[in-house]
Write a protein that holds these residues in place. Structure first.
Motif, short mmCIF file in Angstrom:
data_model
loop_
_atom_site.label_atom_id
_atom_site.label_comp_id
_atom_site.label_asym_id
_atom_site.label_seq_id
_atom_site.Cartn_x
_atom_site.Cartn_y
_atom_site.Cartn_z
N MET A 1 8.10 2.83 -2.61
CA MET A 1 6.66 3.09 -2.65
C MET A 1 6.30 4.28 -1.77
N GLY A 2 6.95 4.42 -0.63
CA GLY A 2 6.62 5.49 0.29
C GLY A 2 5.40 5.15 1.11
N ASP A 3 5.07 6.07 2.03
CA ASP A 3 3.91 5.84 2.88
C ASP A 3 2.62 6.06 2.09
N GLN A 4 1.61 5.26 2.43
CA GLN A 4 0.29 5.38 1.81
C GLN A 4 -0.78 5.28 2.88
N PHE A 5 -1.93 5.87 2.55
CA PHE A 5 -3.06 5.85 3.49
C PHE A 5 -4.34 5.59 2.72
N GLN A 6 -5.16 4.67 3.21
CA GLN A 6 -6.44 4.35 2.60
C GLN A 6 -7.50 4.33 3.70
N GLU A 7 -8.72 4.68 3.34
CA GLU A 7 -9.83 4.67 4.28
C GLU A 7 -11.07 4.12 3.59
N GLU A 8 -11.85 3.37 4.36
CA GLU A 8 -13.07 2.76 3.83
C GLU A 8 -14.13 2.71 4.93
N THR A 27 -2.63 2.44 7.05
CA THR A 27 -1.45 3.27 6.81
C THR A 27 -0.26 2.36 6.54
N MET A 28 0.36 2.52 5.40
CA MET A 28 1.53 1.73 5.01
C MET A 28 2.78 2.52 5.34
N TRP A 29 3.67 1.90 6.11
CA TRP A 29 4.89 2.56 6.59
C TRP A 29 6.08 1.88 5.92
N ASP A 30 6.74 2.59 5.05
CA ASP A 30 7.88 2.05 4.31
C ASP A 30 9.16 2.45 5.03
N THR A 31 9.58 1.61 5.96
CA THR A 31 10.80 1.86 6.72
C THR A 31 11.37 0.53 7.19
N ARG A 43 5.87 10.57 8.21
CA ARG A 43 5.00 11.35 7.33
C ARG A 43 3.53 11.07 7.62
N LEU A 44 3.09 9.83 7.43
CA LEU A 44 1.71 9.45 7.68
C LEU A 44 1.56 8.57 8.92
N PHE A 45 2.60 7.82 9.22
CA PHE A 45 2.54 6.92 10.37
C PHE A 45 2.63 7.73 11.66
N VAL A 211 6.84 -3.98 3.91
CA VAL A 211 6.44 -2.71 4.52
C VAL A 211 5.61 -3.05 5.75
N TRP A 212 5.36 -2.02 6.56
CA TRP A 212 4.61 -2.21 7.81
C TRP A 212 3.22 -1.63 7.65
N GLU A 213 2.25 -2.40 8.04
CA GLU A 213 0.85 -2.00 7.91
C GLU A 213 0.26 -1.69 9.28
N LEU A 214 -0.33 -0.51 9.39
CA LEU A 214 -1.10 -0.13 10.56
C LEU A 214 -2.56 -0.05 10.14
#
Length: 550
Positions: A1-8, A27-31, A43-45, A211-214
């Motif tokens: 999936m890779g890293d993802q970022f969402q904002e609300e 921020t989703m950290w796929d590691t 990348r995003l984390f 995955v790890w969620e921040l």
């Protein structure tokens, strides 16, 4: 999936006429750093936080900085509750051998990252709850030996805490919703809370991988009266002194939600510009309706290329709310020797009873009399079904009290306990001891009866603010409530007495020693008295006549 970022951004008009704004950044950290593999690519984390988590083998990390107290009776329940001051609780991996050492080093590192006073966390304000703080993410690590919880109720939140928090975002405060976070406006509010949560979650609804969620959250309540606006209307520019012009380029989703559940026909307030997008979500056991503004769609900004939502009130302020679960706490008694702590828990449900888990952390200098513990509901004794008590040790650890209490419907349950104030050493007092000493908030955790059923399988499609706490039962939802912190006066000596003693002693020494020194070192000479005037005249005449002088 890779890293993802969402904002609300969620905007909720409150019954009191105030505005509640809640920012959510995920921020989703796929590691997989738990298997010993070194992570070298971020990348995003945020790298600064990722290195800390990897080094100290952190399974879950929850930290919050709050200024002000959440008024539940006026504002309802927040999306993510937090106590006044600073709160930190961490679950370590079961591979950590020295948990206390890792906890001490972690608090010092986090203190430097967030420019906070977390380095004052030590054994005197750290506890290991047995049931109150279970992991919110995936995993079977439930051994309380790997859990640490601490609160600093006197921590002051300032710009120096917000700036490093914003730097952890992929876009910082340069683009997206973070451009609205202007310190001058955020701290000129009735309530401000910023938090950071790190936990393992499922990668998809099948949960085949982890995955790890921040999740970074910022909650703020703008008071209509303290803002000095006069008019009963709100807009993004009036709240934040800025408007939205673009989404974060790295975000896969960027949305603004406005709660219009209580305004189906527009009789309560007027919202402009209008949007045809509506979304429903189950939040705190209630189904809410939101107007959605998608920032990834350029049509949202219109011709002006700027989004400035305006909310104009039409109706007057409504009555106060009656939340299903509410808590209060205060100190009773007189004098500076003994006292009594009262904790009130309100169950406003008309016909359903439910159990709650109460956590109390009391500093060691308030010596609790555990045999005076009483729990009453509707004038009758309410015996707890579970009690876990860990006594304090002077200057080593605080009191820890956890108990499971059944709250009858439409009732007030009161928990009282007496204590004795200890006399501290003069070096243990704060610079302003007459201000008092703070005691952290009580924590009430419960599964509250829900109005609607929650579908836990569709959390990916729901807004972020509705999917943080897990819920396994359709008839109830998890809620955590914090009471007010306590301010207790201790027996305080007169710190001006040393100054008075020093002045008096120095005066006596100066007078006594000075006189003795003069007597020992001064030389005395005998001087003949000078002759009178008649004798001097006679000597002058005799000198002229050449006869001997007198």
């Amino acid at each position: 999936m890779g890293d993802q970022f969402q904002e609300e951004l969620v905007i909720r008009p409150l019954h009191s006429g105030d505005i509640y704004a809640s920012f959510q950044f995920r921020t989703m950290w796929d590691t997989d750093f738990l298997r010993g593999s070194k992570v070298s690519h971020y990348r995003l984390f945020p790298k600064s936080l990722g290195q800390v988590i990897s080094k100290f083998s952190v399974r879950e990390l929850h930290i919050s900085f709050t200024q002000g107290y959440w008024r539940t009776m006026q504002w309802g329940q927040p999306f993510l509750p937090s106590p006044p001051g600073a709160e930190l609780w961490v679950w370590f991996q079961d591979t950590v051998t020295d948990v206390d050492g890792a906890w001490k080093e972690l608090t010092n590192v986090l203190s430097g990252i967030f420019c906070a006073s977390l380095n004052f966390i030590d054994s005197t304000n750290t506890v290991q709850p047995s049931a109150s703080f279970k992991p919110l993410g995936l995993g079977n690590v439930t051994d309380q030996r790997f859990l640490r919880y601490a609160v600093l109720p006197r921590e002051i939140v300032c710009t120096e805490n917000l700036t490093p928090w914003k730097k952890l975002l992929p876009c910082g405060s340069k683009a997206g919703l973070a451009v609205l976070m202007k310190s001058e406006k955020l701290f000129h509010s009735s309530f401000h809370s910023q938090a950071l949560h790190f936990r393992p979650v499922c990668q998809d609804w099948k949960c085949k991988s982890t995955v790890w969620e921040l999740r970074q959250t910022l909650n703020v309540v703008f008071d209509l009266h303290t803002s000095g606006q006069g008019k009963r209307e709100w807009s993004l520019f009036k709240m934040f002194s800025r408007t939205l012009t673009e989404a974060c380029p790295l975000a896969s989703s960027s949305k603004v939600y406005v709660d219009v559940t209580d305004n189906p026909q527009g009789e309560l307030f007027e919202l402009s510009p209008t949007t045809p997008l509506l979304s429903q979500a189950v939040v705190l056991g209630d189904r809410r309706t939101y107007s959605v503004y998608d920032l990834t769609n350029q049509a949202t900004f219109g011709q002006t290329r700027s989004l400035n939502m305006l909310l104009r009130w039409r109706a007057a302020e409504r009555d106060m709310l009656r939340p299903l679960l509410h808590g209060e706490r205060y100190v009773a008694g007189y004098g500076l020797q003994t006292g009594e702590i009262h904790t009130l828990m309100y169950n406003n449900h008309p016909y359903r009873a439910f159990p709650v888990l109460l956590l109390d952390t009391v500093p060691w200098y308030l010596r609790l009399y555990i045999h005076t513990l009483t729990v009453t509901s509707k004038g009758r004794d309410n015996k707890p079904s579970y009690i876990h008590y860990q006594p304090s040790k002077d200057r080593l650890r605080p009191h820890l009290l956890e108990m499971l209490v059944q709250l009858p419907p439409n009732s007030v349950t009161e928990v009282t306990m007496q204590f004795e104030r200890a006399l501290l050493k003069w070096t243990e007092y704060t610079p302003d001891p007459n201000h008092g000493f703070y005691v952290g908030s009580s924590v009430i955790s419960a599964l509250v009866p829900s109005v609607v059923a929650m579908d836990t399988n569709s959390t990916r499609e729901c807004p972020l603010f509705s999917s943080f706490f897990p819920c396994k039962e359709e008839s109830s939802y998890f809620m955590r409530v914090y009471t007010e912190p306590l301010l207790v006066n201790l027996p305080t000596p007169d710190f001006s007495m040393p100054y008075n003693v020093i002045c008096l002693t120095c005066t006596v020494v100066a007078v006594g020693y000075g006189s003795l020194y003069n007597l020992l070192t001064r030389t005395f000479q005998v001087e003949e008295p000078s002759p009178g005037l008649a004798k001097r005249l006679a000597n002058i005449i005799r000198r002229l006549r050449g006869v001997p002088l007198l």
